[in-house]
Enzyme design. Structure first.
Site, PDB file in Angstrom:
ATOM      1  N   PHE A 357       0.734  -1.220   0.069  1.00  0.00           N
ATOM      2  CA  PHE A 357       0.104   0.081   0.015  1.00  0.00           C
ATOM      3  C   PHE A 357       0.793   1.354   0.163  1.00  0.00           C
ATOM      4  O   PHE A 357       1.992   1.248   0.635  1.00  0.00           O
ATOM      5  CB  PHE A 357      -0.892  -0.005   1.100  1.00  0.00           C
ATOM      6  N   ALA A 358       0.391   2.452  -0.562  1.00  0.00           N
ATOM      7  CA  ALA A 358       1.099   3.566  -0.872  1.00  0.00           C
ATOM      8  C   ALA A 358       1.692   4.059   0.688  1.00  0.00           C
ATOM      9  O   ALA A 358       0.605   4.119   1.706  1.00  0.00           O
ATOM     10  CB  ALA A 358       0.359   4.515  -1.726  1.00  0.00           C
ATOM     11  N   HIS A 359       2.501   4.733   0.639  1.00  0.00           N
ATOM     12  CA  HIS A 359       3.093   5.220   1.925  1.00  0.00           C
ATOM     13  C   HIS A 359       3.351   6.738   1.616  1.00  0.00           C
ATOM     14  O   HIS A 359       3.665   7.236   0.615  1.00  0.00           O
ATOM     15  CB  HIS A 359       4.551   4.676   2.373  1.00  0.00           C
ATOM     16  N   PRO A 360       2.853   7.674   2.440  1.00  0.00           N
ATOM     17  CA  PRO A 360       2.311   7.177   3.615  1.00  0.00           C
ATOM     18  C   PRO A 360       0.686   7.406   3.689  1.00  0.00           C
ATOM     19  O   PRO A 360       0.181   8.653   3.503  1.00  0.00           O
ATOM     20  CB  PRO A 360       2.796   8.439   4.696  1.00  0.00           C
ATOM     21  N   GLU A 364      -2.137   1.537   4.399  1.00  0.00           N
ATOM     22  CA  GLU A 364      -0.792   0.906   4.883  1.00  0.00           C
ATOM     23  C   GLU A 364      -0.826   0.257   6.534  1.00  0.00           C
ATOM     24  O   GLU A 364      -0.260  -0.737   6.722  1.00  0.00           O
ATOM     25  CB  GLU A 364       0.519   1.561   4.439  1.00  0.00           C
TER      26      GLU A 364
END
Length: 375
Positions: A357-360, A364
């Site tokens: 999942f994309a951070h931030p 996530e």
């Protein structure tokens, strides 16, 4: 008010513009299984019969058995939206989602607020740890939360204020307020329908009983929305319509059996919930595991300066499928919906534990949450 009027007016206009549809305004009651008598708004009487009848009359704010309640001015979930002033001190009877949303809202508007809950926790359907976290957030916001406390009597003083006598763990106590919100249940609008004439059965509280296809005990008579009991949410009513449409218009075989019913308590931060909680899974004798962590472990929550709350999920010990979750935290309803989609697809919890999942982002946090499953 303008938004509500716009939505309502648009829906009414679409009804009026629908070909082969007559919009009849009045109050109806059954005179037979599929026969209705309608007192029109103008006072005239009309009789209507049809091959299929759909009961979708909803529910209304209910009262509580408190001495003197009928003699004092009260607010409900409808009339409190019409207030043109901020209460100096708002007393709230009921610790469900309606009471809590308004309690926090008016506290932030500047009111002093006290919530009186007869049960031992807020939000009776939630696990104890979730309910305690909700109470902690409200108390941090300055809301007085009284648990295990029952309203005994109420009266209005000479200046127009509300004097509420309650009995709780520490004995009897008097609460003073400028306004009183009664948020303790919603009975169905079935008392004037003469359902007996149609052969439509109800439960002990007046809610219409239906089968998995939303058909009542009277063939050809269906019930949708709040009037049939169960979770009283707009999205549930809409899905009821989808079931009816699929079966009656498209020769489908849709049912409400096993459907996931999500909901969000729109306090701040939100509580999003779907599926089974830990206590419910235990009551059902399930073999399950629990994933749980505080929102303070979510980087995005820290960055947004709202790290109160917690995340919790229940997973099947054998299959790894997610049985339910409760997300109390910033955008909790949205995170819950992500988990619901995984549940709809019957994904194992490991798919979210190991997903990228994309951070931030808040998404996530699912990596971290499901990493806490005790295998």
């Amino acid at each position: 008010r303008e938004i509500v009027d716009t939505f309502r007016g648009g829906n009414e206009q679409r009804l009026e513009d629908t070909e082969n549809l007559d919009l009849v305004r009045g109050e109806a009651r059954f005179t037979g299984q599929k026969e209705l008598e309608v007192r029109l708004d103008g006072g005239e009487m009309a009789r209507i019969s049809a091959e299929n009848v759909f009961i979708n009359v909803g529910a209304r704010p209910g009262g509580v058995p408190v001495d003197g309640l009928d003699d004092v001015p009260t607010l409900d979930s409808t009339t409190i939206m019409e207030l043109d002033e901020v209460p100096e001190r708002l007393l709230v009877l009921g610790g469900g989602y309606v009471g809590l949303e308004f309690a926090q809202m008016f506290r932030r508007f500047g009111s002093e607020v006290a919530v009186v809950q007869r049960g031992s926790q807020l939000l009776a359907r939630e696990d104890t740890d979730i309910a305690e976290a909700v109470a902690e957030i409200l108390r941090e916001d300055g809301v007085e939360v009284l648990l295990g406390t029952e309203a005994q009597s109420v009266q209005q003083d000479e200046s127009g204020g509300i004097e509420l006598t309650v009995n709780g763990p520490n004995g009897e106590r008097a609460l003073s307020g400028s306004h009183l919100l009664v948020a303790a249940g919603r009975p169905p609008n079935t008392d004037t329908l003469n359902l007996e004439a149609a052969g439509v059965e109800t439960d002990g509280r007046g809610f219409v009983e239906v089968n998995e296809r939303l058909e009542t005990s009277a063939p050809g008579v269906y019930a949708l929305g709040d009037v049939k009991g169960g979770p009283a949410f707009t999205h549930v009513s809409y899905n009821d319509y989808q079931v009816i449409e699929a079966n009656l218009l498209n020769a489908g075989d849709a049912t409400i059996d096993g459907r996931l019913v999500p909901y969000t308590v729109f306090m701040d931060p939100q509580l999003g919930r779907v599926g089974l909680g830990e206590a419910e899974a235990r009551e059902q004798g399930r073999d399950f595991r629990v994933a749980s962590m505080p929102m303070v472990h979510v980087a995005r929550a820290l960055e947004m300066d709202e790290s109160r709350g917690m995340m919790k999920a229940v997973v099947d010990a054998g299959t790894g499928e997610i049985l339910g979750c409760a997300i109390l935290g910033i955008e909790g309803g949205e995170i819950m919906a992500m988990i619901q989609i995984a549940m709809m697809g019957k994904l194992p919890y490991t798919a979210l534990r190991d997903g990228v999942f994309a951070h931030p982002t808040l998404a996530e946090s699912l990596n971290s949450l499901f990493a806490t499953v005790d295998v």
